[in-house]
Scaffold this motif. Structure first.
Motif, short mmCIF file in Angstrom:
data_model
loop_
_atom_site.label_atom_id
_atom_site.label_comp_id
_atom_site.label_asym_id
_atom_site.label_seq_id
_atom_site.Cartn_x
_atom_site.Cartn_y
_atom_site.Cartn_z
N VAL A 11 0.84 -1.20 0.00
CA VAL A 11 0.00 0.00 0.00
C VAL A 11 0.88 1.26 0.00
O VAL A 11 0.58 2.24 -0.70
CB VAL A 11 -0.94 -0.01 1.22
N LEU A 12 1.98 1.23 0.77
CA LEU A 12 2.88 2.38 0.82
C LEU A 12 3.52 2.63 -0.54
O LEU A 12 3.61 3.78 -1.00
CB LEU A 12 3.97 2.14 1.87
N PHE A 13 3.96 1.58 -1.22
CA PHE A 13 4.54 1.72 -2.56
C PHE A 13 3.53 2.34 -3.54
O PHE A 13 3.89 3.20 -4.36
CB PHE A 13 5.01 0.37 -3.09
N ILE A 14 2.28 1.89 -3.47
CA ILE A 14 1.27 2.40 -4.39
C ILE A 14 0.98 3.87 -4.11
O ILE A 14 0.85 4.69 -5.04
CB ILE A 14 -0.01 1.54 -4.30
N LEU A 15 0.87 4.24 -2.82
CA LEU A 15 0.64 5.64 -2.46
C LEU A 15 1.78 6.53 -2.95
O LEU A 15 1.55 7.62 -3.49
CB LEU A 15 0.48 5.77 -0.95
N LEU A 16 3.03 6.08 -2.77
CA LEU A 16 4.17 6.85 -3.23
C LEU A 16 4.16 6.98 -4.75
O LEU A 16 4.52 8.04 -5.30
CB LEU A 16 5.47 6.18 -2.77
N SER A 17 3.74 5.93 -5.46
CA SER A 17 3.67 5.99 -6.92
C SER A 17 2.64 7.02 -7.38
O SER A 17 2.88 7.78 -8.33
CB SER A 17 3.31 4.62 -7.49
N ILE A 18 1.50 7.08 -6.70
CA ILE A 18 0.48 8.07 -7.05
C ILE A 18 1.02 9.47 -6.84
O ILE A 18 0.82 10.37 -7.69
CB ILE A 18 -0.78 7.83 -6.19
N ILE A 19 1.72 9.69 -5.73
CA ILE A 19 2.31 11.02 -5.46
C ILE A 19 3.34 11.37 -6.53
O ILE A 19 3.39 12.51 -7.01
CB ILE A 19 2.95 11.03 -4.06
N ILE A 20 4.15 10.40 -6.94
CA ILE A 20 5.16 10.64 -7.97
C ILE A 20 4.51 10.99 -9.30
O ILE A 20 4.96 11.89 -10.01
CB ILE A 20 6.07 9.40 -8.10
N PHE A 21 3.44 10.29 -9.66
CA PHE A 21 2.72 10.61 -10.90
C PHE A 21 2.21 12.05 -10.87
O PHE A 21 2.32 12.79 -11.86
CB PHE A 21 1.56 9.65 -11.10
N ILE A 22 1.64 12.45 -9.73
CA ILE A 22 1.07 13.79 -9.63
C ILE A 22 2.17 14.86 -9.66
O ILE A 22 2.04 15.88 -10.35
CB ILE A 22 0.23 13.91 -8.34
N LEU A 23 3.26 14.62 -8.93
CA LEU A 23 4.36 15.60 -8.90
C LEU A 23 5.02 15.74 -10.27
O LEU A 23 5.53 16.82 -10.61
CB LEU A 23 5.41 15.18 -7.87
N GLY A 24 5.03 14.67 -11.04
CA GLY A 24 5.74 14.70 -12.33
C GLY A 24 4.95 15.30 -13.47
O GLY A 24 5.51 15.47 -14.57
N ILE A 25 3.67 15.65 -13.26
CA ILE A 25 2.85 16.14 -14.37
C ILE A 25 3.43 17.41 -14.97
O ILE A 25 3.66 17.51 -16.19
CB ILE A 25 1.40 16.36 -13.89
N SER A 26 3.67 18.41 -14.13
CA SER A 26 4.16 19.70 -14.63
C SER A 26 5.58 19.57 -15.18
O SER A 26 5.89 20.13 -16.25
CB SER A 26 4.13 20.74 -13.51
N TYR A 27 6.44 18.85 -14.47
CA TYR A 27 7.82 18.70 -14.93
C TYR A 27 7.87 18.00 -16.28
O TYR A 27 8.60 18.42 -17.19
CB TYR A 27 8.63 17.92 -13.89
#
Length: 402
Positions: free
Chosen positions: A81-97
Motif C-alpha cells: 500500500v505504501l509503494f502504491i501511495l508513493l507511486s500516485i504522489i510521484i505521478f502527480i508531482l511529475g505532471i508539470s515537470y
C-alpha cells in the motif's frame, strides 16, 4: 479458490499494467498518432486504478500465508500500500515537470507501473532465483527511465553508470548465492534460514568456509546496491543526471525497496553470522555516515546534495542492524519513511518554485533571495531542509532520536 483470492490485488494491478501496455502498443503503431503525448485522462485512469488497488489490499485481511515460492504477510500488505501511495504522489508531482521537459510518453508511466508491480511481487517472494530476476528487471527499468530524455547527454551518462553499477553488484550477489546453493542445496531463503539454525551440526570445514565466503559476497553485493561506502562513488553522478521526475522515484520508492531487500536477507541469512556481520556492518555504517555527511558539505548542486543525504540515511539504516536489535530496526525504517516523505515535500516545493518560470533547479545558488519574493515558501523550504538534516525540533529529528 481461497489461494486465488489472496492475490486478487496483485492480479488487478497487473491487469491495469497490461491494459496500459496494450494502449501504448496500439497508439505507437498508429500511422495517424505515432508516438502520441499522454492525455491527462489516461493518467487519471491509472491513478484511479491504483486507488482501487489500495482498497483491495486494505480488505485483503489474511493470516500469514507461506509457500515455497511466496510468503504473504500483513507487513507485506502495508509496504505494498505504501509503494502504491508513493507511486500516485510521484505521478502527480511529475505532471508539470514532464510537460515542461516534453516527457509525455506513455512508456514513462508504463515503466513505473511495471516497476511498481515487480516491487509488490518482491515483497511476497522467498525464492532467490525470482528475487534475482526482479532485481535485474528493476535495474533495466530504472536505467531506461533515467535515459528517457534522449537529447540530454547527462541523462544517457547517468543511465549507463546506473546500469553498469547495478549489473556489477548483481554479479557479485549472484556469485555469492551460487556458492551458497552449492554448499546447502537450497534456493528458498526460508529453507536456508532453517539450515543455518542447525549449522552447528555441520562438521565439514570446507562447506563452512564456503558458506562464510558466500555470505561475504552476498553482503558485498547488497551493500553495493544500497550505495553504502565505499561503494557510493557514483551515486552523485546518477542523481545529477537523472530527470527530476525519475529522481523522485529513485530517491523514494527505489531507496525503500533496497532497504527492504537488505532487511529480508539480513533476517533470513546474515543474522546467524553475528560476529562476521557485526564487524562488516560496523565499519561500513560508520564509513557511510562519515563520507555521506562530509561529502554533502562540498556540494554545490542540489541533486548531488540529495544523493549524499540518501547515502547518510543508508548509514543510519546499516547502523541499526548491528547486534540484532529489532526495535532499532523498526525505528530505522520509521526514520527512512519520514525521510522519504520529507524528500517528496521538498521536491514538490522546488518544482512549484522553478517550473512556474520554465526553469529547473541546478545549483544551490539558485535559491538565493527567495525570501524576498516569497516569504512563506522560503520558510517552508528551511523547515524541510532542517527536517532532512535531522535537526530538532523538526520531524526528521525524532527518527534519529528513537
Amino acid at each position: 479458490m481461497s489461494k486465488f483470492l489472496l492475490f486478487i490485488p496483485e492480479i488487478y494491478l497487473f491487469t491495469i499494467i497490461l491494459l496500459v501496455f496494450l494502449f501504448s502498443v496500439i497508439n505507437s503503431l498508429s500511422t495517424v498518432n505515432r508516438f502520441p503525448n499522454v492525455s491527462n485522462s489516461v493518467l487519471y485512469i491509472i491513478i484511479l486504478g491504483l486507488f482501487y488497488t489500495i482498497f483491495l489490499f486494505s480488505n485483503n485481511t489474511i493470516n500469514n500465508y507461506d509457500l515455497s515460492l511466496l510468503c504473504k504477510t500483513h507487513s507485506n500488505i502495508f509496504f505494498a500500500v505504501l509503494f502504491i501511495l508513493l507511486s500516485i504522489i510521484i505521478f502527480i508531482l511529475g505532471i508539470s515537470y514532464n510537460k515542461v521537459n516534453n516527457i509525455s510518453y506513455l512508456e514513462y508511466y508504463l515503466f513505473i507501473l511495471i516497476s511498481l508491480g515487480s516491487l509488490i511481487i518482491f515483497l511476497n517472494l522467498v525464492n532467490v532465483i525470482f528475487i534475482y530476476i526482479l532485481l535485474e528487471l528493476q535495474n533495466i527499468l530504472i536505467s531506461i527511465l533515467i535515459s528517457i530524455k534522449k537529447s540530454n547527454r547527462y541523462c544517457i551518462e547517468a543511465s549507463i553508470k546506473y546500469f553498469l553499477l547495478g549489473s556489477f553488484s548483481s554479479l557479485i550477489f549472484l556469485y555469492g548465492f551460487s556458492l551458497l546453493y552449492g554448499s546447502t542445496g537450497f534456493i528458498s531463503i526460508n529453507e536456508i534460514h532453517l539450515f543455518f539454525n542447525r549449522i552447528e551440526s555441520v562438521d565439514n570445514t570446507i562447506v563452512l568456509s564456503t558458506i562464510k565466503i558466500s555470505i561475504i559476497f552476498i553482503l558485498t553485493g547488497l551493500l553495493f546496491k544500497i550505495y553504502s561506502a565505499p561503494f557510493h562513488f557514483r551515486v552523485s553522478d546518477i542523481y545529477e543526471g537523472s530527470p527530476t521526475s525519475v529522481l523522485i522515484f529513485i530517491s523514494s520508492i527505489q531507496s525503500l525497496f533496497m532497504m527492504l531487500l537488505f532487511t529480508k536477507f539480513y533476517y533470513y541469512i546474515f543474522i546467524d553470522f553475528i560476529e562476521l556481520k557485526n564487524f562488516v556492518l560496523t565499519i561500513v555504517s560508520l564509513l557511510t555516515l562519515f563520507l555521506g555527511s562530509f561529502g554533502a558539505l562540498s556540494q554545490r548542486k542540489l541533486k548531488k546534495l540529495i544523493g549524499y543525504s540518501a547515502v547518510t540515511v543508508n548509514g543510519f539504516f546499516l547502523f541499526s542492524l548491528i547486534n540484532n536489535n529489532i526495535l532499532l530496526l523498526e525505528a530505522s525504517l520509521m526514520y527512512s519513511i519520514i525521510y522519504i516523505i520529507t524528500i517528496l515535500l521538498l521536491f514538490a516545493l522546488i518544482l512549484n518554485i522553478f517550473l512556474n518560470n520554465g526553469n529547473s533547479l541546478l545549483k544551490l545558488s539558485d535559491l538565493y533571495n527567495i525570501y524576498k519574493y516569497n516569504k512563506l515558501t522560503s520558510l517552508i523550504l528551511i523547515f524541510l531542509l532542517f527536517s532532512v538534516s535531522g535537526l530538532p525540533p523538526f520531524i526528521g529529528f525524532f527518527g534519529k532520536l528513537f
